[in-house]
Enzyme design. Structure first.
Site, PDB file in Angstrom:
ATOM      1  N   TYR A  55      11.983  21.774 -45.035  1.00  0.00           N
ATOM      2  CA  TYR A  55      11.092  22.950 -45.024  1.00  0.00           C
ATOM      3  C   TYR A  55       9.981  22.792 -46.057  1.00  0.00           C
ATOM      4  CZ  TYR A  55       9.740  27.873 -45.806  1.00  0.00           C
ATOM      5  OH  TYR A  55       9.032  29.047 -45.963  1.00  0.00           O
ATOM      6  N   LYS A  98       5.960  22.341 -45.393  1.00  0.00           N
ATOM      7  CA  LYS A  98       4.927  23.253 -45.911  1.00  0.00           C
ATOM      8  C   LYS A  98       3.937  22.494 -46.810  1.00  0.00           C
ATOM      9  CE  LYS A  98       6.332  27.263 -44.136  1.00  0.00           C
ATOM     10  NZ  LYS A  98       5.571  27.978 -43.100  1.00  0.00           N
ATOM     11  N   SER A 145       4.479  28.149 -48.211  1.00  0.00           N
ATOM     12  CA  SER A 145       5.546  28.627 -49.099  1.00  0.00           C
ATOM     13  C   SER A 145       5.410  27.973 -50.470  1.00  0.00           C
ATOM     14  CB  SER A 145       6.906  28.261 -48.508  1.00  0.00           C
ATOM     15  OG  SER A 145       7.924  28.505 -49.449  1.00  0.00           O
TER      16      SER A 145
HETATM   17  N1  LIG Z   1      10.332  35.461 -46.000  1.00  0.00           N
HETATM   18  C1  LIG Z   1      10.020  34.774 -47.082  1.00  0.00           C
HETATM   19  O1  LIG Z   1      10.526  35.005 -48.191  1.00  0.00           O
HETATM   20  C2  LIG Z   1       9.006  33.664 -46.997  1.00  0.00           C
HETATM   21  C3  LIG Z   1       8.699  32.961 -48.169  1.00  0.00           C
HETATM   22  C4  LIG Z   1       7.755  31.947 -48.125  1.00  0.00           C
HETATM   23  C5  LIG Z   1       7.136  31.647 -46.927  1.00  0.00           C
HETATM   24  N2  LIG Z   1       7.465  32.327 -45.786  1.00  0.00           N
HETATM   25  C6  LIG Z   1       6.769  31.970 -44.549  1.00  0.00           C
HETATM   26  O2  LIG Z   1       6.279  33.129 -43.921  1.00  0.00           O
HETATM   27  C7  LIG Z   1       6.310  32.987 -42.503  1.00  0.00           C
HETATM   28  C8  LIG Z   1       7.095  34.117 -41.872  1.00  0.00           C
HETATM   29  O3  LIG Z   1       8.379  34.182 -42.483  1.00  0.00           O
HETATM   30  P1  LIG Z   1       9.470  35.225 -42.003  1.00  0.00           P
HETATM   31  O4  LIG Z   1      10.431  35.364 -43.117  1.00  0.00           O
HETATM   32  O5  LIG Z   1       8.827  36.404 -41.418  1.00  0.00           O
HETATM   33  O6  LIG Z   1      10.192  34.352 -40.852  1.00  0.00           O
HETATM   34  P2  LIG Z   1      11.119  34.809 -39.644  1.00  0.00           P
HETATM   35  O7  LIG Z   1      11.564  36.215 -39.809  1.00  0.00           O
HETATM   36  O8  LIG Z   1      12.135  33.738 -39.509  1.00  0.00           O
HETATM   37  O9  LIG Z   1      10.118  34.745 -38.408  1.00  0.00           O
HETATM   38  C9  LIG Z   1       9.667  33.500 -37.963  1.00  0.00           C
HETATM   39  C10 LIG Z   1       8.806  33.723 -36.749  1.00  0.00           C
HETATM   40  O10 LIG Z   1       8.443  32.455 -36.206  1.00  0.00           O
HETATM   41  C11 LIG Z   1       8.694  32.485 -34.813  1.00  0.00           C
HETATM   42  N3  LIG Z   1       8.920  31.153 -34.285  1.00  0.00           N
HETATM   43  C12 LIG Z   1       9.872  30.278 -34.613  1.00  0.00           C
HETATM   44  N4  LIG Z   1       9.741  29.166 -33.881  1.00  0.00           N
HETATM   45  C13 LIG Z   1       8.656  29.372 -33.074  1.00  0.00           C
HETATM   46  C14 LIG Z   1       8.017  28.615 -32.073  1.00  0.00           C
HETATM   47  N5  LIG Z   1       8.438  27.390 -31.748  1.00  0.00           N
HETATM   48  N6  LIG Z   1       6.922  29.149 -31.424  1.00  0.00           N
HETATM   49  C15 LIG Z   1       6.498  30.385 -31.737  1.00  0.00           C
HETATM   50  N7  LIG Z   1       7.058  31.170 -32.695  1.00  0.00           N
HETATM   51  C16 LIG Z   1       8.145  30.641 -33.331  1.00  0.00           C
HETATM   52  C17 LIG Z   1       9.894  33.382 -34.651  1.00  0.00           C
HETATM   53  O11 LIG Z   1       9.943  33.850 -33.328  1.00  0.00           O
HETATM   54  P3  LIG Z   1      11.285  34.041 -32.483  1.00  0.00           P
HETATM   55  O12 LIG Z   1      11.665  35.475 -32.647  1.00  0.00           O
HETATM   56  O13 LIG Z   1      10.872  33.682 -31.107  1.00  0.00           O
HETATM   57  O14 LIG Z   1      12.313  33.087 -33.059  1.00  0.00           O
HETATM   58  C18 LIG Z   1       9.538  34.483 -35.647  1.00  0.00           C
HETATM   59  O15 LIG Z   1       8.658  35.413 -35.070  1.00  0.00           O
HETATM   60  C19 LIG Z   1       6.929  31.608 -42.237  1.00  0.00           C
HETATM   61  O16 LIG Z   1       5.918  30.659 -42.038  1.00  0.00           O
HETATM   62  C20 LIG Z   1       7.690  31.320 -43.518  1.00  0.00           C
HETATM   63  O17 LIG Z   1       7.844  29.950 -43.772  1.00  0.00           O
HETATM   64  C21 LIG Z   1       8.392  33.324 -45.794  1.00  0.00           C
END
Ligand SMILES: NC(=O)c1ccc[n+]([C@@H]2O[C@H](COP(=O)([O-])OP(=O)(O)OC[C@H]3O[C@@H](n4cnc5c(N)ncnc54)[C@H](OP(=O)(O)O)[C@@H]3O)[C@@H](O)[C@H]2O)c1
Length: 264
Positions: A166, A170, A147
């Site tokens: 967080y 990262k 991130s």
């Molecule tokens: N969205 C943004 O704006 C943004 C910005 C910067 C970086 N990111 C990064 O992009 C990635 C995806 O983001 P997102 O927004 O799609 O997140 P999200 O919707 O919160 O999804 C997170 C995923 O991680 C899984 N997870 C959580 N704990 C876990 C564990 N212990 N073992 C296996 N899986 C686990 C969740 O599964 P469950 O359904 O089982 O909980 C879910 O599938 C992350 O690394 C996040 O930090 C996102």
């Protein structure tokens, strides 16, 4: 016949990786999820014969080792690309700045623990479990999803003082991916930490607190990007991230890449 394994594939960015990669019938896509009954990913696996669901929790080393064994059986022992995307945060402390770290060992551990478990321990366990498969793969690529919150210029430019654990997790992920690049270069394995951008991954109507938090973040991000309209659609972010992975070469191994700035 490229093969991909994606952690945290139940929803959001992880599930969109699976959806886009599944479009090409020559790809084999392993969606690693904690709950294979999650409706969105289950439907994707039912609709595409090249998608395989594997149940695992990246914060449990035995579970992710068992997932790698299942993957080896499906892929004849070889994997081309691992994408470690799983993430977890503690919403109870997410909004706090660093001056609120409590004077209590257990409470402090709990303040930092949740994102560190997915971004650092989970990233290492997932990578190490799948490494023997990646070594035998043709493409030999490992991507960890990071991130821009870990970027100190972004922190100072936007004034974002929350998301402490967080952002630190990262930042650690970014260092760890560089260490992997240094270690694995002699084996021809390339690694990268990808910043996906600010992406809309919330499903369904947003509660008022989330609407308010999104507005606050937008105003903070506009200090650096005055024309920013809002969150990017997940489809756009993932297609940019796949371009980064496709274009990843030894010269860029171990770096942090902002997906939307990537030029192959
Ligand atoms: N969205 C943004 O704006 C943004 C910005 C910067 C970086 N990111 C990064 O992009 C990635 C995806 O983001 P997102 O927004 O799609 O997140 P999200 O919707 O919160 O999804 C997170 C995923 O991680 C899984 N997870 C959580 N704990 C876990 C564990 N212990 N073992 C296996 N899986 C686990 C969740 O599964 P469950 O359904 O089982 O909980 C879910 O599938 C992350 O690394 C996040 O930090 C996102």
């Amino acid at each position: 016949m490229p093969s991909y394994a994606i952690t945290g594939a139940s929803k959001g960015i992880g599930r969109e990786f699976v959806r886009q990669l599944a479009q090409s019938p020559s790809n084999t896509v392993l969606a690693i999820v904690r709950d294979p009954e999650s409706p969105g990913i289950k439907a994707l696996a039912q609709a595409h014969s090249n998608v395989h669901l594997i149940k695992a929790n990246v914060t449990d080393p035995q579970s992710i080792l068992a997932a790698a064994e299942q993957a080896a059986a499906i892929l004849d022992g070889k994997l081309d690309v691992l994408i470690h995307n799983s993430n977890s945060v503690d919403m109870a402390t997410f909004s706090l700045p660093p001056s609120k770290v409590p004077f209590d060992v257990e409470a402090t551990r709990s303040f930092y623990e949740e994102p560190v478990r997915t971004a650092i321990y989970g990233a290492a366990w997932a990578t190490n479990a799948f490494l023997p498969l990646i070594e035998k793969g043709d493409l030999k690529k490992i991507a960890h999803i990071t991130s821009s919150m870990a970027n100190t210029e972004v922190i100072l430019g936007t004034g974002v003082d929350y998301a402490v654990a967080y952002s630190i997790a990262k930042a650690g992920m970014n260092v760890q991916i560089a260490k992997y690049a240094a270690e694995l270069a002699p084996k021809g394995i390339k690694t990268v930490a990808i910043c996906p951008g600010w992406v809309e991954t919330h499903e369904g109507p947003k509660p008022p607190q989330l609407v308010e938090a999104t507005e606050i973040m937008l105003n903070q991000f506009r200090k650096m990007e005055p024309d920013l309209k809002g969150q990017m659609p997940v489809e756009e972010s993932v297609s940019q991230q796949l371009r980064v992975i496709n274009g990843l070469d030894a010269a860029r191994s171990g770096t942090v890449i902002r997906a939307r700035d990537f030029k192959a």
